[in-house]
Design an enzyme around this catalytic site. Sequence first.
Site, PDB file in Angstrom:
ATOM      1  N   ASP A 165     -11.573  -3.180 -23.723  1.00 37.86           N
ATOM      2  CA  ASP A 165     -11.247  -2.656 -22.389  1.00 37.86           C
ATOM      3  C   ASP A 165     -11.469  -1.150 -22.398  1.00 37.86           C
ATOM      4  O   ASP A 165     -10.673  -0.402 -22.944  1.00 37.86           O
ATOM      5  CB  ASP A 165      -9.792  -2.965 -22.043  1.00 37.86           C
ATOM      6  CG  ASP A 165      -9.616  -4.417 -21.634  1.00 37.86           C
ATOM      7  OD1 ASP A 165      -8.722  -5.072 -22.186  1.00 37.86           O
ATOM      8  OD2 ASP A 165     -10.391  -4.888 -20.778  1.00 37.86           O
ATOM      9  N   ASP A 179      -9.438 -12.491 -16.443  1.00 38.53           N
ATOM     10  CA  ASP A 179      -8.864 -11.465 -17.317  1.00 38.53           C
ATOM     11  C   ASP A 179      -7.607 -10.893 -16.685  1.00 38.53           C
ATOM     12  O   ASP A 179      -7.665 -10.285 -15.620  1.00 38.53           O
ATOM     13  CB  ASP A 179      -9.918 -10.355 -17.515  1.00 38.53           C
ATOM     14  CG  ASP A 179      -9.400  -9.189 -18.337  1.00 38.53           C
ATOM     15  OD1 ASP A 179     -10.179  -8.256 -18.578  1.00 38.53           O
ATOM     16  OD2 ASP A 179      -8.219  -9.203 -18.731  1.00 38.53           O
TER      17      ASP A 179
HETATM   18  C1  DX5 Z   1      -6.539  -4.838 -17.569  1.00 37.49           C
HETATM   19  C2  DX5 Z   1      -7.014  -5.361 -18.895  1.00 37.49           C
HETATM   20  C3  DX5 Z   1      -6.102  -6.512 -19.309  1.00 37.49           C
HETATM   21  C4  DX5 Z   1      -6.364  -7.013 -20.703  1.00 37.49           C
HETATM   22  C5  DX5 Z   1      -5.632  -8.324 -20.937  1.00 37.49           C
HETATM   23  O1  DX5 Z   1      -7.311  -3.755 -17.204  1.00 37.49           O
HETATM   24  O2  DX5 Z   1      -8.362  -5.802 -18.783  1.00 37.49           O
HETATM   25  O3  DX5 Z   1      -6.293  -7.549 -18.380  1.00 37.49           O
HETATM   26  O4  DX5 Z   1      -7.689  -7.140 -20.878  1.00 37.49           O
HETATM   27  O5  DX5 Z   1      -4.306  -8.079 -20.725  1.00 37.49           O
HETATM   28  P1  DX5 Z   1      -3.183  -9.205 -20.804  1.00 37.49           P
HETATM   29  O6  DX5 Z   1      -3.784 -10.457 -21.396  1.00 37.49           O
HETATM   30  O7  DX5 Z   1      -2.149  -8.575 -21.690  1.00 37.49           O
HETATM   31  O8  DX5 Z   1      -2.736  -9.404 -19.401  1.00 37.49           O
END
Ligand code: DX5
Length: 235
Positions: free
Chosen positions: A38, A178
């Site tokens: 990310d 995601d």
């Molecule tokens: C947000 C990020 C999150 C991450 C996953 O910008 O992209 O979505 O990848 O986060 P979790 O699985 O902890 O919600």
Amino acid sequence: MAPHAPLIVPSVLPADAARLGDEVAELCEAGVDRIQWDVMDGVFVPNLTFGPDVIAAARAHSTVGFEAHLMVVEPDRLLDRYVDAGCELVIVHAETTPHLHRTLRRIRELGARSGVALNPHTPAEVVEGVLEETDLLLPMTVNPGFGGQSYIPAVERKVARLRAMVDASGLDIEIEVDGGISDTTIAGAASSGADVFISGSWLFKHPEGKAAGVRLLRERAAAAMRPLVHAGGVT
Ligand code: DX5
């Protein structure tokens, strides 16, 4: 094309930044399909994360592919840096470039697969004109910027719309979700048409460890996808 068999892709956002190489190696041992980085610039989203040099350093510790989720303004400035760092898939936000078609073509010219991410408020129709230029669509199931947020079920309507667009196009395009993906939310995303699942905080915190978490997510997704895959043939 009908959904692929489910892919489980961790976000390394929750990883211990002091042990990134080891964390990447542990994720590979846990059986993940790819690893997502990310990338945040503190402008498009109110957080700051991984530069290309960090990803390049982690590359040697991984036996699976890397994807970069660029949550940055003006992503064209950085595409080559993240491809050179070892990302085989580069995802840009439709909201960050006025020339999305050209940006996606540029990612492919650099030798990587291309992807388009959409914030929860951005309609599926935004990608109508670029399906031939992209290998992946990423309807975000949280507002981007942080891990550990709650899943937004309303995005499932968009996932279903994107699945219908992809199937009607006959193109081989993955639909990745995601944000807030867990053992209890993955079925809703899968039954709506997603076939790639990003999990960060839930997977890193799973009480039985990452390998068990990957297995559970894969099982739940496959069970929810079965009617869709059956309808469209296995891919
Ligand atoms: C947000 C990020 C999150 C991450 C996953 O910008 O992209 O979505 O990848 O986060 P979790 O699985 O902890 O919600």
